[in-house]
Design a protein around this motif. Structure first.
Motif, PDB file in Angstrom:
ATOM      1  N   THR A 175       0.881  -1.430  -0.064  1.00  0.00           N
ATOM      2  CA  THR A 175       0.075   0.048   0.068  1.00  0.00           C
ATOM      3  C   THR A 175       0.692   1.221   0.052  1.00  0.00           C
ATOM      4  O   THR A 175       0.566   2.137  -0.783  1.00  0.00           O
ATOM      5  N   MET A 176       2.061   1.337   0.822  1.00  0.00           N
ATOM      6  CA  MET A 176       2.946   2.426   0.529  1.00  0.00           C
ATOM      7  C   MET A 176       3.514   2.657  -0.710  1.00  0.00           C
ATOM      8  O   MET A 176       3.491   3.690  -1.117  1.00  0.00           O
ATOM      9  N   VAL A 177       4.047   1.555  -1.472  1.00  0.00           N
ATOM     10  CA  VAL A 177       4.451   1.677  -2.496  1.00  0.00           C
ATOM     11  C   VAL A 177       3.418   2.298  -3.789  1.00  0.00           C
ATOM     12  O   VAL A 177       3.877   3.265  -4.424  1.00  0.00           O
ATOM     13  N   ILE A 178       2.180   1.629  -3.619  1.00  0.00           N
ATOM     14  CA  ILE A 178       1.200   2.170  -4.424  1.00  0.00           C
ATOM     15  C   ILE A 178       1.032   3.721  -4.322  1.00  0.00           C
ATOM     16  O   ILE A 178       1.033   4.482  -5.255  1.00  0.00           O
ATOM     17  N   TYR A 179       0.960   4.238  -3.062  1.00  0.00           N
ATOM     18  CA  TYR A 179       0.576   5.519  -2.825  1.00  0.00           C
ATOM     19  C   TYR A 179       1.725   6.413  -3.012  1.00  0.00           C
ATOM     20  O   TYR A 179       1.687   7.420  -3.487  1.00  0.00           O
ATOM     21  N   PHE A 180       3.099   5.832  -2.809  1.00  0.00           N
ATOM     22  CA  PHE A 180       4.172   6.501  -2.973  1.00  0.00           C
ATOM     23  C   PHE A 180       4.223   6.921  -4.669  1.00  0.00           C
ATOM     24  O   PHE A 180       4.614   7.939  -5.185  1.00  0.00           O
ATOM     25  N   TRP A 181       4.025   5.956  -5.360  1.00  0.00           N
ATOM     26  CA  TRP A 181       3.948   5.858  -6.913  1.00  0.00           C
ATOM     27  C   TRP A 181       3.076   7.029  -7.519  1.00  0.00           C
ATOM     28  O   TRP A 181       3.304   7.635  -8.451  1.00  0.00           O
ATOM     29  N   LYS A 182       1.697   6.806  -6.825  1.00  0.00           N
ATOM     30  CA  LYS A 182       0.856   7.808  -7.263  1.00  0.00           C
ATOM     31  C   LYS A 182       0.942   9.221  -7.114  1.00  0.00           C
ATOM     32  O   LYS A 182       0.715  10.076  -7.966  1.00  0.00           O
ATOM     33  N   TYR A 183       1.554   9.642  -5.958  1.00  0.00           N
ATOM     34  CA  TYR A 183       1.484  11.018  -5.507  1.00  0.00           C
ATOM     35  C   TYR A 183       2.917  11.677  -5.508  1.00  0.00           C
ATOM     36  O   TYR A 183       2.888  12.865  -5.308  1.00  0.00           O
ATOM     37  N   ILE A 184       3.957  10.967  -5.811  1.00  0.00           N
ATOM     38  CA  ILE A 184       5.397  11.594  -5.847  1.00  0.00           C
ATOM     39  C   ILE A 184       5.367  12.529  -6.815  1.00  0.00           C
ATOM     40  O   ILE A 184       6.128  13.594  -6.597  1.00  0.00           O
ATOM     41  N   GLY A 185       4.818  12.406  -7.967  1.00  0.00           N
ATOM     42  CA  GLY A 185       4.843  13.288  -9.017  1.00  0.00           C
ATOM     43  C   GLY A 185       4.208  14.894  -8.802  1.00  0.00           C
ATOM     44  O   GLY A 185       4.791  15.768  -8.952  1.00  0.00           O
ATOM     45  N   TYR A 186       3.337  14.663  -7.970  1.00  0.00           N
ATOM     46  CA  TYR A 186       2.479  15.801  -7.784  1.00  0.00           C
ATOM     47  C   TYR A 186       3.106  16.687  -6.698  1.00  0.00           C
ATOM     48  O   TYR A 186       3.138  17.727  -7.116  1.00  0.00           O
ATOM     49  N   PHE A 187       3.827  16.196  -5.765  1.00  0.00           N
ATOM     50  CA  PHE A 187       4.551  16.911  -4.824  1.00  0.00           C
ATOM     51  C   PHE A 187       6.066  17.324  -5.256  1.00  0.00           C
ATOM     52  O   PHE A 187       6.371  18.219  -5.010  1.00  0.00           O
ATOM     53  N   VAL A 188       6.482  16.653  -6.362  1.00  0.00           N
ATOM     54  CA  VAL A 188       7.660  17.126  -7.340  1.00  0.00           C
ATOM     55  C   VAL A 188       7.224  18.240  -8.020  1.00  0.00           C
ATOM     56  O   VAL A 188       8.079  19.315  -7.797  1.00  0.00           O
ATOM     57  N   SER A 245      -8.967   3.945  -0.807  1.00  0.00           N
ATOM     58  CA  SER A 245      -9.256   3.235  -2.166  1.00  0.00           C
ATOM     59  C   SER A 245      -8.253   2.016  -2.124  1.00  0.00           C
ATOM     60  O   SER A 245      -8.524   0.958  -2.763  1.00  0.00           O
ATOM     61  N   THR A 246      -7.035   2.439  -1.969  1.00  0.00           N
ATOM     62  CA  THR A 246      -5.996   1.424  -2.183  1.00  0.00           C
ATOM     63  C   THR A 246      -6.201   0.330  -1.225  1.00  0.00           C
ATOM     64  O   THR A 246      -6.002  -0.972  -1.751  1.00  0.00           O
ATOM     65  N   GLN A 247      -6.525   0.313   0.004  1.00  0.00           N
ATOM     66  CA  GLN A 247      -6.711  -0.530   0.862  1.00  0.00           C
ATOM     67  C   GLN A 247      -8.085  -1.205   0.479  1.00  0.00           C
ATOM     68  O   GLN A 247      -8.011  -2.516   0.639  1.00  0.00           O
ATOM     69  N   TYR A 248      -8.792  -0.536   0.180  1.00  0.00           N
ATOM     70  CA  TYR A 248     -10.119  -1.323  -0.129  1.00  0.00           C
ATOM     71  C   TYR A 248     -10.098  -2.138  -1.410  1.00  0.00           C
ATOM     72  O   TYR A 248     -10.571  -3.435  -1.533  1.00  0.00           O
ATOM     73  N   MET A 249      -9.389  -1.809  -2.448  1.00  0.00           N
ATOM     74  CA  MET A 249      -8.967  -2.368  -3.562  1.00  0.00           C
ATOM     75  C   MET A 249      -8.309  -3.759  -3.091  1.00  0.00           C
ATOM     76  O   MET A 249      -8.613  -5.061  -3.635  1.00  0.00           O
TER      77      MET A 249
END
Length: 309
Positions: A175-188, A245-249
């Protein structure tokens, strides 16, 4: 009689008020009212489909959340607090640090085309919904997927299944990897915007004075980037605390619930599936207070003299 003249400032204020009213109405209906209603509902034993009048419990729902008798239950609210904090710390810290380093790296590149390509490449996952991102990574985390292949090739352990979606610890990492991959670009992108506001003459002056790039980063970049760091840290923390959403999926596809039973997921199960709206509202209030406290704490910690240039 003297004629009353309306000044330009008053006209602007009046029109500004008219334009703000629709937004106020929208937030009142869809944000402020649900928050107040959740506070009110948390004091009652309210069921979703029951025709009986909800019984007033006072702080009964809150006492039940923190009842020592349920502390050992793998699906208790205590477990949700622990799962939420583990996920938040494991995702928030890498997001903040690595996004800052990537932003500095991209900003220091010489070619504009390379900069634009990397910005677009990093930001693309942020456009996807959390459900789509989780679906992509569940394919990667399949026993025959790229997750095992890459990790085994890196560690030199061919044929080993890391049990990404079965083992409790690996499930949390997933779950951490998925969230990191999804939001890293936004904060960059946010950090790159903050870096662009720092005058390049300061770096030129530091270079003339003999400062290294590392010294320039600590003495110029980081202090002047402080407002952006505070903004990104608060946004990343709130985003991690309200993950769902990630945990639910993952759970919907057969993963164990207990390791990823974050507060929002527990709210969904309690309020929607089990139909205990009063208990779910109490959890929502606790989550809201936690988010409020950590936001205040970050502002408090980051409060210092204003840095100007």
């Amino acid at each position: 009689m003297k004629k009353k003249y309306i000044t330009i400032e008053k006209k602007q204020a009046r029109w500004g008020f008219f334009f703000v009213v629709p937004s106020l109405l929208f937030f009142s209906v869809f944000s402020f009212y649900p928050i107040l209603n959740a506070f009110y509902t948390s004091f009652f034993d309210k069921r979703a489909l029951s025709k009986a009048a909800p019984a007033f419990l006072g702080l009964g729902n809150y006492k039940r959340l923190f009842n020592p008798a349920t502390m050992d239950n793998a699906l208790s609210f205590y477990n949700s607090l622990r799962s939420t904090f583990v996920f938040t710390i494991g995702t928030f810290v890498p997001l903040l640090i690595i996004s800052l380093l990537l932003a500095v790296f991209i900003s220091n590149l010489s070619g504009n085309r390379t900069k634009k390509f990397l910005q677009i490449a990093y930001y693309c996952p942020a456009v996807l919904s959390s459900v789509v991102a989780a679906a992509i990574w569940m394919i990667i985390f399949d026993p025959r997927g790229l997750g095992n292949q890459w990790l085994n090739a890196l560690l030199g352990t061919p044929g080993i299944d890391r049990r990404w979606l079965v083992d409790g610890t690996m499930e949390q990492v997933s779950t951490m990897v998925i969230y990191f991959w999804k939001y890293i670009g936004y904060f960059v992108i946010l950090f790159i915007t903050g870096l662009a506001s720092i005058p390049p003459t300061l770096y030129e002056a530091s270079t003339i004075d003999g400062a290294t790039k590392w010294q320039s980063f600590w003495k110029i970049t980081l202090p002047l980037l402080k407002p952006t760091v505070v903004l990104v840290s608060i946004m990343a923390m709130l985003q991690c605390l309200k993950t769902f959403s990630t945990q639910y999926m993952l759970y919907s596809n057969g993963a164990p619930r207990a390791p990823i039973n974050v507060i929002t997921f527990n709210i969904y199960v309690t309020g929607i599936q089990e139909q205990y709206l009063g208990r779910a509202s109490a959890m929502s209030v606790v989550l809201f207070l936690l988010m409020l406290f950590f936001t205040w704490a970050q502002f408090r910690v980051s409060k210092s003299d204003q840095v100007d240039y």
